[in-house]
Motif scaffolding. Structure first.
Motif, mmCIF file in Angstrom:
data_model
loop_
_atom_site.group_PDB
_atom_site.id
_atom_site.type_symbol
_atom_site.label_atom_id
_atom_site.label_comp_id
_atom_site.label_asym_id
_atom_site.label_seq_id
_atom_site.Cartn_x
_atom_site.Cartn_y
_atom_site.Cartn_z
ATOM 1 N N ILE A 164 0.834 -1.211 0.000
ATOM 2 C CA ILE A 164 0.000 0.000 0.000
ATOM 3 C C ILE A 164 0.868 1.260 0.000
ATOM 4 O O ILE A 164 0.430 2.331 -0.447
ATOM 5 N N TYR A 196 -5.199 -5.088 -3.892
ATOM 6 C CA TYR A 196 -6.135 -4.317 -3.076
ATOM 7 C C TYR A 196 -7.464 -4.129 -3.800
ATOM 8 O O TYR A 196 -7.505 -3.988 -5.030
ATOM 9 N N TYR A 200 -13.105 -0.739 -2.214
ATOM 10 C CA TYR A 200 -13.063 -0.720 -0.748
ATOM 11 C C TYR A 200 -12.223 0.459 -0.262
ATOM 12 O O TYR A 200 -12.616 1.186 0.650
ATOM 13 N N LEU A 201 -11.054 0.665 -0.879
ATOM 14 C CA LEU A 201 -10.180 1.763 -0.461
ATOM 15 C C LEU A 201 -10.821 3.122 -0.738
ATOM 16 O O LEU A 201 -10.602 4.077 0.001
ATOM 17 N N SER A 204 -14.572 2.964 1.754
ATOM 18 C CA SER A 204 -14.701 2.499 3.130
ATOM 19 C C SER A 204 -13.831 3.301 4.083
ATOM 20 O O SER A 204 -12.635 3.472 3.848
ATOM 21 N N ARG A 207 -10.590 0.477 8.697
ATOM 22 C CA ARG A 207 -9.145 0.336 8.674
ATOM 23 C C ARG A 207 -8.729 -0.793 7.735
ATOM 24 O O ARG A 207 -9.451 -1.763 7.536
ATOM 25 N N LEU A 208 -7.544 -0.665 7.193
ATOM 26 C CA LEU A 208 -6.979 -1.680 6.311
ATOM 27 C C LEU A 208 -5.831 -2.358 7.049
ATOM 28 O O LEU A 208 -4.786 -1.744 7.277
ATOM 29 N N ASN A 210 -2.891 -5.348 7.586
ATOM 30 C CA ASN A 210 -1.948 -6.077 6.742
ATOM 31 C C ASN A 210 -2.259 -7.569 6.760
ATOM 32 O O ASN A 210 -2.817 -8.089 7.737
ATOM 33 N N TRP A 238 -3.520 5.894 6.020
ATOM 34 C CA TRP A 238 -4.977 6.014 6.052
ATOM 35 C C TRP A 238 -5.526 6.479 7.399
ATOM 36 O O TRP A 238 -6.417 7.325 7.455
ATOM 37 N N ASP A 278 -10.384 -7.672 5.380
ATOM 38 C CA ASP A 278 -11.152 -6.968 4.365
ATOM 39 C C ASP A 278 -10.237 -6.014 3.590
ATOM 40 O O ASP A 278 -9.249 -5.493 4.117
ATOM 41 N N GLY A 279 -10.586 -5.800 2.317
ATOM 42 C CA GLY A 279 -9.832 -4.847 1.512
ATOM 43 C C GLY A 279 -8.891 -5.478 0.511
ATOM 44 O O GLY A 279 -8.195 -4.755 -0.211
ATOM 45 N N TYR A 280 -8.876 -6.816 0.458
ATOM 46 C CA TYR A 280 -7.987 -7.516 -0.465
ATOM 47 C C TYR A 280 -8.800 -8.387 -1.425
ATOM 48 O O TYR A 280 -9.852 -8.911 -1.068
#
Length: 286
Positions: A164, A196, A200-201, A204, A207-208, A210, A238, A278-280
């Motif tokens: 990221i 990614y 979502y990025l 949303s 939080r993202l 790892n 973020w 989440d986010g991947y």
């Protein structure tokens, strides 16, 4: 530093999507971890037409095994690249340009190259942020940079990257497109690939986290520069962005959502990494 199997696949798929043209530069003289027939087979699997013309060979010792590997010139010959050069911190391997990427590049290297390949330099320098700025500054508008760097504490990275970190830099500097991949190795021959979820990025506020794994992991990326791109904007992680920064980031990353570029790197085996936040998005085999 090297052009390994995964970076080769990324470059070959990008060539099929948008052919390399103009001035190509590698950061350091890169050994290519492919046997001649393997290079041909991989290029064909990525949709490229490969002739049976004899490839230039050079002796390499890779991971303790003696064998003939194709040279950097032979690799880019498969891609019809006519103008290939290299940049290094010393003259040791015969680079065309000598410069320490911890220091801002001289004016004569600004917007000079159409395609830049970093085969693992950024994780071996003290100032990777300046290195990334330099690579971006060296690109012509419309040019592309590809890179592979360590994202886990395996082998000997000086710096360990989160993918990221690359994506956020290219978002805030208004690049046309950026593809980043997290490649996780069960062993040398089996890997899972994640990227990614840009929607979502963009939308949303969550939080993202790892991906946590004991496996060796690489961060790979491709970024395409626009005529509006900058090179010196600094992203904010973020969780520390203001509402204004979040809104600007969301608007810029949505530009990447319209990209027609296909996946440039794929998993090559059944999924073995399951506990992913989440986010991947998992990039499946073809």
């Amino acid at each position: 530093m090297a052009i390994h199997r995964q970076l080769s696949e990324l470059i070959f798929r990008e060539q099929h999507h948008l052919p390399l043209d103009g001035d190509v530069i590698t950061i350091g003289r890169l050994c290519v971890e492919l046997l001649p027939q393997d290079a041909k087979d991989l290029a064909r699997s990525c949709g490229l037409s490969v002739t049976e013309e004899e490839l230039e060979l050079e002796e390499r010792i890779i991971r303790g095994a003696n064998g003939k590997r194709i040279s950097d010139k032979a690799f880019f010959h498969l891609l019809n690249v006519e103008h290939l050069s290299s940049l290094d911190v010393s003259e040791y391997e015969g680079a065309n340009h000598i410069h320490d990427l911890n220091i801002l590049i001289p004016n004569e290297l600004e917007e000079k190259f159409d395609f830049i390949v970093d085969g693992g330099t950024s994780d071996n320098v003290f100032d990777p942020a300046m290195t990334l700025r330099n690579l971006s500054k060296m690109l012509k508008p419309g040019g592309r940079v590809v890179a592979t760097n360590m994202a886990s504490n395996h082998q000997t990275p000086y710096v360990i990257f989160n993918a990221i970190w690359f994506l956020d830099y290219f978002v805030v500097n208004k690049f046309n497109d950026c593809k980043v991949y997290i490649c996780i190795f069960r062993d040398l021959h089996h890997w899972n690939v994640f990227t990614y979820d840009l929607e979502y990025l963009a939308s949303s506020p969550s939080r993202l986290l790892n991906i946590e794994t004991p496996y060796r992991t690489l961060a790979l990326m491709l970024a395409e520069k626009s005529h509006e791109s900058s090179w010196d904007e600094i992203p904010t992680q973020w969780q520390y962005r203001s509402d204004g920064e979040r809104s600007i980031y969301s608007g810029k990353i949505r530009k990447f959502l319209s990209s027609k570029r296909p996946p440039l790197l794929r998993s090559n085996c059944e999924r073995f990494v399951d506990d992913v936040p989440d986010g991947y998005l998992y990039v499946e085999m073809e």
